[in-house]
Design a protein around this motif. Structure first.
Motif, PDB file in Angstrom:
ATOM      1  N   UNK A   8      -8.015  24.444  63.298  1.00  0.00           N
ATOM      2  CA  UNK A   8      -8.956  25.147  63.720  1.00  0.00           C
ATOM      3  C   UNK A   8      -9.753  26.138  62.649  1.00  0.00           C
ATOM      4  N   UNK A   9     -11.040  26.371  62.697  1.00  0.00           N
ATOM      5  CA  UNK A   9     -11.851  27.161  61.887  1.00  0.00           C
ATOM      6  C   UNK A   9     -11.344  28.556  62.116  1.00  0.00           C
ATOM      7  N   UNK A  10     -11.289  29.258  60.781  1.00  0.00           N
ATOM      8  CA  UNK A  10     -10.879  30.680  60.808  1.00  0.00           C
ATOM      9  C   UNK A  10     -12.270  31.564  60.676  1.00  0.00           C
ATOM     10  N   UNK A  11     -13.425  31.070  60.375  1.00  0.00           N
ATOM     11  CA  UNK A  11     -14.476  31.888  59.979  1.00  0.00           C
ATOM     12  C   UNK A  11     -15.129  32.228  61.289  1.00  0.00           C
ATOM     13  N   UNK A  12     -14.700  31.473  62.432  1.00  0.00           N
ATOM     14  CA  UNK A  12     -15.330  31.717  63.700  1.00  0.00           C
ATOM     15  C   UNK A  12     -14.538  33.092  64.404  1.00  0.00           C
ATOM     16  N   UNK A  13     -15.346  33.861  64.830  1.00  0.00           N
ATOM     17  CA  UNK A  13     -14.803  35.036  65.542  1.00  0.00           C
ATOM     18  C   UNK A  13     -14.591  34.857  66.974  1.00  0.00           C
ATOM     19  N   UNK A  14     -13.159  34.750  67.483  1.00  0.00           N
ATOM     20  CA  UNK A  14     -13.031  34.590  68.728  1.00  0.00           C
ATOM     21  C   UNK A  14     -13.249  35.944  69.721  1.00  0.00           C
ATOM     22  N   UNK A  15     -14.177  35.474  70.794  1.00  0.00           N
ATOM     23  CA  UNK A  15     -14.787  36.821  71.351  1.00  0.00           C
ATOM     24  C   UNK A  15     -14.105  36.748  72.809  1.00  0.00           C
ATOM     25  N   UNK A  16     -13.439  35.431  73.173  1.00  0.00           N
ATOM     26  CA  UNK A  16     -12.858  35.301  74.419  1.00  0.00           C
ATOM     27  C   UNK A  16     -11.505  35.945  74.522  1.00  0.00           C
ATOM     28  N   UNK A  17     -11.569  36.711  75.649  1.00  0.00           N
ATOM     29  CA  UNK A  17     -10.030  37.366  76.025  1.00  0.00           C
ATOM     30  C   UNK A  17      -8.972  36.224  76.525  1.00  0.00           C
ATOM     31  N   UNK A  18      -9.451  35.313  76.961  1.00  0.00           N
ATOM     32  CA  UNK A  18      -8.560  34.352  77.672  1.00  0.00           C
ATOM     33  C   UNK A  18      -9.094  33.019  77.469  1.00  0.00           C
ATOM     34  N   UNK A  19      -8.501  32.256  76.547  1.00  0.00           N
ATOM     35  CA  UNK A  19      -9.270  30.929  76.097  1.00  0.00           C
ATOM     36  C   UNK A  19      -8.601  29.953  76.977  1.00  0.00           C
ATOM     37  N   UNK A  20      -7.526  29.664  77.274  1.00  0.00           N
ATOM     38  CA  UNK A  20      -7.102  28.767  78.071  1.00  0.00           C
ATOM     39  C   UNK A  20      -6.044  29.047  79.139  1.00  0.00           C
ATOM     40  N   UNK A  21      -5.096  27.996  79.702  1.00  0.00           N
ATOM     41  CA  UNK A  21      -4.096  28.495  80.725  1.00  0.00           C
ATOM     42  C   UNK A  21      -3.084  29.109  80.119  1.00  0.00           C
ATOM     43  N   UNK A  22      -2.026  29.790  80.999  1.00  0.00           N
ATOM     44  CA  UNK A  22      -1.005  30.432  80.785  1.00  0.00           C
ATOM     45  C   UNK A  22       0.046  29.328  80.102  1.00  0.00           C
ATOM     46  N   UNK A  23       0.868  29.593  78.940  1.00  0.00           N
ATOM     47  CA  UNK A  23       2.012  28.627  78.769  1.00  0.00           C
ATOM     48  C   UNK A  23       2.512  29.110  77.290  1.00  0.00           C
ATOM     49  N   UNK A  24       3.210  28.140  76.942  1.00  0.00           N
ATOM     50  CA  UNK A  24       4.021  28.337  75.582  1.00  0.00           C
ATOM     51  C   UNK A  24       2.809  28.088  74.403  1.00  0.00           C
ATOM     52  N   UNK A  25       2.756  29.044  73.487  1.00  0.00           N
ATOM     53  CA  UNK A  25       1.859  28.825  72.410  1.00  0.00           C
ATOM     54  C   UNK A  25       2.551  29.589  71.065  1.00  0.00           C
ATOM     55  N   UNK A  26       2.167  29.129  69.837  1.00  0.00           N
ATOM     56  CA  UNK A  26       2.806  29.578  68.500  1.00  0.00           C
ATOM     57  C   UNK A  26       2.775  31.258  68.661  1.00  0.00           C
ATOM     58  N   UNK A  27       3.835  31.932  68.125  1.00  0.00           N
ATOM     59  CA  UNK A  27       3.940  33.373  67.700  1.00  0.00           C
ATOM     60  C   UNK A  27       2.655  33.741  66.690  1.00  0.00           C
ATOM     61  N   UNK A  28       2.467  34.791  66.740  1.00  0.00           N
ATOM     62  CA  UNK A  28       1.308  35.357  65.769  1.00  0.00           C
ATOM     63  C   UNK A  28       1.749  35.019  64.415  1.00  0.00           C
ATOM     64  N   UNK A  29       0.759  34.668  63.541  1.00  0.00           N
ATOM     65  CA  UNK A  29       0.816  34.234  62.178  1.00  0.00           C
ATOM     66  C   UNK A  29       1.398  32.805  61.984  1.00  0.00           C
TER      67      UNK A  29
END
Length: 77
Positions: free
Chosen positions: A42-63
């Motif tokens: 995923x590109x890091x230079x794009x600012x994510x403005x969405x507060x909720x991008x997808x469904x509830x589930x298991x995702x990676x921890x911060x960092x």
């Protein structure tokens, strides 16, 4: 008075059961929404403005980001 105790008990049970969601993979946690930048590519230079991008589930921890299905530190992407 019994109604208050029953309502309190039900509230505690519901809160406990929703907090008990466990994720299978290492470095994964349960999120209500898919975070931005979940995958290594995923590109890091794009600012994510969405507060909720997808469904509830298991995702990676911060960092951490997903690489070949496993959450790894961002430095290993």
């Amino acid at each position: 008075m019994k109604f208050i105790y029953i309502a309190l008990l039900l509230t505690v049970m519901i809160a406990y059961s929703s907090a008990a969601v466990s994720c299978k993979g290492p470095n994964e946690i349960h999120w209500r929404c898919k975070p931005c930048g979940e995958n290594c590519g995923d590109r890091k230079d794009i600012i994510c403005a969405a507060t909720c991008k997808g469904p509830e589930g298991c995702y990676c921890k911060p960092r951490y980001q997903r690489k070949n299905g496993i959450c790894v530190p961002q430095s290993e992407c």
